[in-house]
Design an enzyme around this catalytic site. Structure first.
Site, PDB file in Angstrom:
ATOM      1  N   LYS A 197       2.772  -5.705  -2.229  1.00  0.00           N
ATOM      2  CA  LYS A 197       3.088  -4.067  -1.500  1.00  0.00           C
ATOM      3  C   LYS A 197       3.762  -4.779   0.070  1.00  0.00           C
ATOM      4  O   LYS A 197       4.681  -3.624   0.578  1.00  0.00           O
ATOM      5  CB  LYS A 197       2.221  -2.732  -0.957  1.00  0.00           C
ATOM      6  N   TRP A 223      -5.326  -0.876   5.478  1.00  0.00           N
ATOM      7  CA  TRP A 223      -4.255  -0.212   4.852  1.00  0.00           C
ATOM      8  C   TRP A 223      -3.829   0.161   3.701  1.00  0.00           C
ATOM      9  O   TRP A 223      -2.249   0.406   3.816  1.00  0.00           O
ATOM     10  CB  TRP A 223      -2.900  -1.870   5.463  1.00  0.00           C
ATOM     11  N   ASP A 224      -4.729  -0.152   2.561  1.00  0.00           N
ATOM     12  CA  ASP A 224      -3.856   0.422   1.651  1.00  0.00           C
ATOM     13  C   ASP A 224      -2.960  -0.403   1.041  1.00  0.00           C
ATOM     14  O   ASP A 224      -2.032  -0.242   0.217  1.00  0.00           O
ATOM     15  CB  ASP A 224      -3.787   1.823   1.544  1.00  0.00           C
ATOM     16  N   ARG A 225      -3.096  -1.513   0.618  1.00  0.00           N
ATOM     17  CA  ARG A 225      -2.757  -2.987   0.673  1.00  0.00           C
ATOM     18  C   ARG A 225      -3.229  -3.004  -1.102  1.00  0.00           C
ATOM     19  O   ARG A 225      -3.033  -3.823  -1.658  1.00  0.00           O
ATOM     20  CB  ARG A 225      -2.545  -4.172   1.014  1.00  0.00           C
ATOM     21  N   ASP A 226      -3.192  -2.100  -1.860  1.00  0.00           N
ATOM     22  CA  ASP A 226      -3.177  -2.523  -3.155  1.00  0.00           C
ATOM     23  C   ASP A 226      -2.035  -3.001  -3.715  1.00  0.00           C
ATOM     24  O   ASP A 226      -1.383  -3.590  -3.386  1.00  0.00           O
ATOM     25  CB  ASP A 226      -3.032  -0.929  -4.242  1.00  0.00           C
TER      26      ASP A 226
END
Length: 615
Positions: free
Chosen positions: A342, A314-317
């Site tokens: 995030k 989920w692109d939870r950088d």
């Protein structure tokens, strides 16, 4: 209110020498690093500006680097002994008299590399030797780390290769020099080392995001920590593919770092492994992606870690540097680390040993996934502190600014199947809330060190995540356009979508691009990037020409060869698209960063759309 907090994008301030009221024996009246001090708290003890006189402030001076090109300026300047150091939107480094705004010198990286990748630079780092005679600014433009004299503005030729080092080299992997790699946040200084990460592509062609330390005097690499572990290293067994270290990228530190100088520990937040939204070729929990990593600052030796998101889809950088604070918990004084995320949580640890301050619970999450995917069965949730963002977007949360707006939004809302957090990406769609940007963002959090209150801003806007089969060029296309279409789906579809429509103002549509731009203009954008769009120099030249032909609807001269442009030369239309790492092997693509907005451009959920939180 006597303190000031600076979580914003760019601060130009005159910092005066006033007494420090903070009980910790640290001078918080200056601003010598990206976040004020190396502990990352964006805290100032100065009290000359307060709620009683702030209305009387007037502009003392302004400064412009006179850039004719460039994107947004995201730099937070530093001030050293009355001199302000910062960068322009085109990453020229400047020194100003902080009292008058008069320019002392300016350094233009385009004199060294006229074609560097211009991505926003968020700050610079300062170092001086024991005598104070050698004073240096270390900062990045594109993928180069420069050492510039803080006194003269000239390159220090004894550093690296005549004043700079190439960050895409010395990553302990073959053939990575041509990939996309820049550094947005500044490195952090520990003694005679600068510790630094990189911003990378988020697709299968990404470089590995290893953390490195370089000698500030010579530019020589002193240590490297493999965020995608090599055989025999901690975390190697969290990848089912035992050759992941040879070909998987990402797990990079782009958001900044924090340093406990007394302990000699540097704390590194990392982002996702690549590709972002399909992990079928990177099965496992994927250490050290999406993790807080504590390393010995002198040697890079592993001390502890905590993974905030397992097998991220989920692109939870981790979006910002950690905050290092001292708190009293259960009657005990603890030196702690607080990390915002995030998805709106704060994870807190004892910074010496990594033990959680508050319980963190692994909870089961949805498992319905695309064929070939293997999502992680649980995700960690801290019981405290409380989340600073709402965690669910339900039908009752859909905007009702007008009855017609509500009706139109509800028609779109019901087309997305899943609402639970951490639902694996799929063809039924899922709501991402807070959306891909956060929640917590790169501006980070500020902490009042007297009251132990953290201040953090949060966006609360939903996006939908929808996956489709990787598109293939249709038979109605020329062979060249079919090839360009495939290249588009390797590199562009995640942002601009399968129909080239983008997602509003943030990501523009590419429909009708040939009516706005010509071949050289689009070629330059691909080469250098623009605003939020990264450069795509890693695309092979033949594929780049095919992509231009597809985007600009260029017609072939005959069936076998196409004169794309006199600027680009000829290209054989029937040549197979060259693979770039694993890009061709990804069977699914996301349809775009689909932020849920109404027809007027307002977020599709009920307010608040953003909050400021005191925790």
């Amino acid at each position: 209110m006597k303190k000031k907090y600076f979580p914003g994008i760019c601060i130009l301030a005159i910092l005066c020498n006033v007494s420090c009221n903070n009980p910790e024996a640290v001078d918080y009246s200056s601003w010598r690093t990206y976040t004020g001090t190396k502990k990352g708290n964006r805290y100032s003890s100065n009290d000359q500006i307060n709620t009683g006189n702030v209305k009387n402030l007037k502009v003392a001076w302004t400064y412009s680097g006179k850039d004719t090109i460039g994107g947004p300026n995201e730099c937070t300047p530093i001030i050293i002994d009355g001199t302000l150091f910062g960068t322009t939107s085109f990453l020229k480094l400047f020194a100003l008299d902080a009292a008058t705004g008069k320019q002392k010198w300016i350094f233009d990286p385009a004199m060294i590399d006229s074609n560097f990748l211009n991505k926003p630079g968020r700050g610079v780092a300062y170092w001086q030797d024991e005598t104070g005679a050698d004073k240096r600014i270390l900062y990045t433009a594109g993928s180069k780390l420069y050492a510039v004299s803080a006194i003269t503005g000239k390159l220090i030729n004894t550093f690296g290769e005549n004043g700079y080092i190439e960050l895409k080299k010395n990553l302990d992997r073959d053939s990575v020099e041509d990939g996309y790699g820049v550094s947005s946040s500044p490195g952090i200084i520990y003694k005679d080392l600068i510790i630094i990460g990189m911003s990378l592509s988020e697709d299968a062609d990404a470089l590995p995001g290893h953390i490195r330390a370089f000698n500030v005097r010579t530019g020589k690499r002193r240590w490297i920590f493999h965020t995608i572990p090599h055989p025999g290293e901690v975390g190697y067994d969290t990848w089912e593919d035992k050759d992941a270290w040879k070909r998987t990228g990402g797990a990079n530190s782009w958001a900044g770092r924090a340093l406990d100088e007394e302990r000699g520990i540097v704390y590194i937040p990392t982002g996702s492994a690549t590709p972002d939204f399909y992990g079928g070729m990177r099965k496992g929990s994927n250490l050290f992606a999406n993790s807080i990593i504590a390393l010995d600052a002198a040697t890079g030796k592993y001390i502890w870690h905590f993974q905030v998101v397992h097998h991220d889809l989920w692109d939870r950088d981790l979006p910002a540097n950690p905050n290092l604070v001292t708190i009293t918990h259960n009657g005990k004084k603890i030196d702690a680390l607080a990390q915002i995320t995030k998805h709106g949580y704060i994870f807190m640890f004892d910074r010496a040993n990594g033990k959680p301050i508050f319980p963190i619970v692994e909870k089961p999450v949805p498992q319905e996934a695309l064929p070939g995917e293997k999502p992680w069965p649980t995700q960690p949730f801290p019981k405290l502190p409380e989340s600073f963002s709402r965690q669910r977007f339900d039908s009752q949360d859909v905007s009702d600014l007008t009855p017609e707006t509500h009706r139109q939004l509800m028609e779109r809302y019901i087309t997305i199947k899943h609402k639970a957090q951490f639902t694996p990406p799929g063809k039924g769609g899922a709501w991402i809330f807070p959306d891909f940007s956060g929640g917590g963002e790169w501006g980070g959090a500020a902490v009042d060190l007297d009251t132990k209150i953290m201040y953090v801003n949060s966006n609360e806007v939903p996006s939908s995540q929808l996956m489709i089969d990787r598109p293939r060029g249709g038979k109605d296309m020329s062979s060249l356009h079919r090839r360009g279409f495939n290249v588009y789906n390797n590199y562009c579809i995640t942002c601009h979508g399968p129909e080239l429509k983008g997602s509003g103002a943030e990501i523009p549509a590419l429909v009708g691009l040939n009516k706005k731009y010509n071949v050289p203009q689009v070629s330059q954008i691909l080469e250098n990037g623009r605003n939020r769009m990264p450069p795509f120099r890693q695309i092979p030249e033949e594929d780049k020409k095919a992509l231009l032909a597809f985007l600009l609807k260029l017609k072939p001269a005959n069936n076998k060869e196409l004169a794309v442009s006199e600027n680009l030369g000829n290209i054989k239309a029937d040549t197979a698209v060259k693979k770039s790492n694993l890009a061709e092997d990804i069977p699914y693509r996301m349809t775009g960063y689909n932020r849920f907005m109404d027809s007027e451009g307002y977020p599709g959920n009920k307010p608040p759309w953003a909050t400021l939180n005191a925790i």
